[in-house]
Design an enzyme around this catalytic site. Structure first.
Site, mmCIF file in Angstrom:
data_model
loop_
_atom_site.group_PDB
_atom_site.id
_atom_site.type_symbol
_atom_site.label_atom_id
_atom_site.label_comp_id
_atom_site.label_asym_id
_atom_site.label_seq_id
_atom_site.Cartn_x
_atom_site.Cartn_y
_atom_site.Cartn_z
ATOM 1 C CB CYS A 156 21.525 -20.325 47.543
ATOM 2 S SG CYS A 156 20.843 -18.636 47.617
ATOM 3 C CG HIS A 204 18.168 -21.734 44.863
ATOM 4 N ND1 HIS A 204 18.333 -22.482 46.008
ATOM 5 C CD2 HIS A 204 18.102 -20.437 45.251
ATOM 6 C CE1 HIS A 204 18.347 -21.678 47.062
ATOM 7 N NE2 HIS A 204 18.220 -20.426 46.634
ATOM 8 C CD GLU A 244 18.082 -25.884 45.160
ATOM 9 O OE1 GLU A 244 17.754 -25.250 46.173
ATOM 10 O OE2 GLU A 244 18.926 -25.469 44.329
#
Length: 283
Positions: A135, A213, A215
């Site tokens: 990002c 994202h 994660e």
């Protein structure tokens, strides 16, 4: 990293194998010589650009893959003012660098450390490391390599479909998004994933930048819902709907994250080769 985690290595990106086998003596009496197995773990550094954007699941996957985990906080915990001078660590100590997300704008050069971090990412690549930008981190990576970052006409919050040209590198499917800016891939890069709102991933040599994202887990999404209620309201995003989608998709996204990290490691030549042991990247 716990001993149990260290043993659960799916990608053993390690080197310097030394193995001494047991041999019989001339008298015919077998003596057991110790097997000596030396493993030197690869080193990854996570640059945490914002206290609200930790490495989360990506850190877990790198640990599972045999990496020693290092972190660097651009802002000290408890600090919310990004206007500061930052001295970044020497990237030459690491095999991989992961630049994480942030609330700030990657084109805001009034933040003194933005230019310094881009310089660090360039030096890491010049030194032979692989660099992964997530990002905001992907936007900084794009800028560092000659691309651009600008305000998006179609900001994204929540789970959005992403189409890919290279499923072995960036798996398709819904990925979690929270961004109001977007990058243009740098010269010489190839865009490998996209949707109608933005380019979603680019590759440039050993560099991989993604706009989404990968994660996040349910706990991190819940934190961002609490912190970002105003932004969600502005885009008409419903918190309960996001929670339900996260509960539905988080498990599959975590599995796809493992493929994404494997693809990234392949860019840096930190991949299994000839069985258990990996190849060393060029120095």
């Amino acid at each position: 990293m716990s001993s149990s985690t260290a043993q659960a290595i799916s990608l053993s990106c390690v080197h310097d194998r030394l193995l001494t086998l047991s041999l019989p003596t001339q008298a015919g009496k077998a003596t057991r010589r110790r097997r000596s197995l030396t493993r030197v773990a690869r080193q990854v550094l996570f640059i945490r650009n914002d206290p609200t954007a930790p490495q989360a699941l990506i850190g877990d996957v790198f640990a599972e893959s045999g990496f020693d985990i290092g972190t660097f906080d651009v802002l000290p915990v408890g600090t919310d003012d990004p206007v500061r001078t930052v001295a970044f660590p020497d990237p030459g100590r690491y095999d991989a660098i992961v630049a994480l997300g942030a609330r700030w704008a990657a084109y805001d050069d009034t933040l003194p450390w933005v230019g310094a971090e881009m310089d660090m990412l360039r030096r890491a690549l010049d030194g032979g490391a692989a660099v992964f930008g997530v990002c905001f981190g992907g936007q900084l990576l794009a800028r560092a390599l000659g691309g651009t970052v600008a305000r998006s006409t179609e900001p994204e919050i929540g789970w959005h479909d992403v189409q890919t040209d290279e499923a072995g590198l960036v798996p398709p499917g819904p990925w979690f998004q929270w961004h109001f800016d977007r990058f243009t891939a740098p010269p010489g890069a190839r865009v490998v994933a996209r949707n109608a709102s933005a380019a979603q991933a680019f590759v440039h040599g050993r560099a991989l930048g993604v706009q989404f994202h990968p994660e996040v887990d349910e706990r991190l999404v819940e934190q961002w819902i609490a912190d970002g209620a105003g932004e969600m309201a502005a885009l008409g995003v419903d918190a309960d709907g996001m929670r339900a989608r996260t509960a539905q998709l988080a498990g599959d996204a975590a599995a796809r994250l493992r493929h994404l990290v494997r693809g990234f490691l392949a860019l840096g030549q930190c991949v299994p080769h000839g069985g258990e042991y990996g190849v060393q990247r060029p120095r």
